[in-house]
Motif scaffolding. Structure first.
Motif, PDB file in Angstrom:
ATOM      1  N   ARG A 142      67.341  23.980  11.517  1.00  0.00           N
ATOM      2  CA  ARG A 142      68.476  23.290  12.128  1.00  0.00           C
ATOM      3  C   ARG A 142      69.799  23.921  11.686  1.00  0.00           C
ATOM      4  O   ARG A 142      70.688  24.160  12.494  1.00  0.00           O
TER       5      ARG A 142
ATOM      6  N   LEU B 265      71.161  27.127  13.503  1.00  0.00           N
ATOM      7  CA  LEU B 265      71.662  27.092  14.878  1.00  0.00           C
ATOM      8  C   LEU B 265      73.169  27.337  14.903  1.00  0.00           C
ATOM      9  O   LEU B 265      73.909  26.801  14.077  1.00  0.00           O
TER      10      LEU B 265
ATOM     11  N   ARG C 133      75.022  24.093  19.195  1.00  0.00           N
ATOM     12  CA  ARG C 133      74.996  22.680  18.813  1.00  0.00           C
ATOM     13  C   ARG C 133      75.812  21.823  19.788  1.00  0.00           C
ATOM     14  O   ARG C 133      75.362  20.757  20.209  1.00  0.00           O
TER      15      ARG C 133
ATOM     16  N   ALA D 126      74.112  21.658  23.125  1.00  0.00           N
ATOM     17  CA  ALA D 126      72.888  20.864  23.000  1.00  0.00           C
ATOM     18  C   ALA D 126      73.198  19.376  22.972  1.00  0.00           C
ATOM     19  O   ALA D 126      72.459  18.574  23.553  1.00  0.00           O
TER      20      ALA D 126
ATOM     21  N   ILE E 212      72.312  16.914  15.153  1.00  0.00           N
ATOM     22  CA  ILE E 212      72.731  16.915  16.545  1.00  0.00           C
ATOM     23  C   ILE E 212      73.730  15.765  16.728  1.00  0.00           C
ATOM     24  O   ILE E 212      73.546  14.680  16.184  1.00  0.00           O
TER      25      ILE E 212
ATOM     26  N   PHE F 143      67.235  18.491  17.220  1.00  0.00           N
ATOM     27  CA  PHE F 143      67.092  19.738  17.962  1.00  0.00           C
ATOM     28  C   PHE F 143      65.601  20.051  18.061  1.00  0.00           C
ATOM     29  O   PHE F 143      64.822  19.694  17.165  1.00  0.00           O
TER      30      PHE F 143
ATOM     31  N   THR G 236      65.411  15.456  22.332  1.00  0.00           N
ATOM     32  CA  THR G 236      65.996  16.731  21.927  1.00  0.00           C
ATOM     33  C   THR G 236      66.870  17.238  23.067  1.00  0.00           C
ATOM     34  O   THR G 236      66.945  16.608  24.128  1.00  0.00           O
ATOM     35  N   GLU G 237      67.469  18.374  22.866  1.00  0.00           N
ATOM     36  CA  GLU G 237      68.296  18.954  23.916  1.00  0.00           C
ATOM     37  C   GLU G 237      67.472  19.374  25.130  1.00  0.00           C
ATOM     38  O   GLU G 237      68.014  19.524  26.224  1.00  0.00           O
TER      39      GLU G 237
END
Length: 191
Positions: free
Chosen positions: A15, A18, A23, A26, A56, A158, A180-181
């Motif tokens: 994570r 990223l 981010r 997402a 996130i 994520f 999640t995204e």
């Protein structure tokens, strides 16, 4: 290190790697993916969280929920063991709320959410989650359950935070969904 600790460290490392631009994009995708779930659940109150570290960001989702007429709450730590959910009115000042996050001050009322959006360190497709290891959400949700209220539990993460299998302990409370995204994962029904 326990299995859960090792899984947590690996998922958080992925994570953390990223990019910031990813981010932000997402978080917007996650919000749009969540909209049908929230519309179907028809909650009065959606509790999110203020993001810390590389979590996130649920704020775009909370803004959509508020825009659609839902009240929004944020969690606050009352003491080292007690997590409560407080109403967060748009524009209200936020104060330190424990665990490095911020939330509504003590003047905001404690409320019972219909949906709880939880930050995840890791997750599996069975709806089991890895948090930060303090048990704040498990205790808060168990307290709500003893008062006869079981909110819909939606973990936010994520996709890179997925693990094959989370070691599940008796005090762990499974999620209903993981968002999640890229996908909305429904946990298997509980018997």
């Amino acid at each position: 290190m326990t299995d859960k600790s090792a899984l947590r460290a690996a998922a958080l490392s992925r994570r953390d790697a990223l990019a910031g631009s990813y981010r932000a994009e997402a978080a917007e995708r996650l919000a749009m993916r969540a909209r049908p779930l929230i519309e179907n659940a028809q909650p009065s109150i959606v509790s999110g969280y203020w993001p810390i570290r590389s979590e996130i960001d649920p704020r775009p989702l909370l803004a959509l929920a508020r825009h659609d007429g839902h009240a929004v709450a944020l969690p606050v730590l009352i003491d080292s063991e007690t997590l409560r959910f407080r109403l967060w009115d748009e524009g209200a000042a936020l104060v330190p709320a424990g665990f490095g996050t911020i939330g509504p001050d003590a003047a905001a009322p404690d409320i019972v959410p219909d949906i709880v959006l939880l930050p995840l360190a890791g997750f599996d497709r069975s709806g089991h989650r890895i948090g930060y290891g303090k048990g704040h959400y498990d205790r808060a949700i168990a307290r709500l359950a003893t008062s006869g209220h079981r909110p819909l539990l939606v973990g936010l993460a994520f996709g890179v935070q997925e693990v094959d299998k989370v070691p599940f302990e008796p005090h762990d409370i499974p999620l209903d969904f993981i968002l999640t995204e890229d996908e909305l994962i429904a946990a298997p029904p509980r018997g």
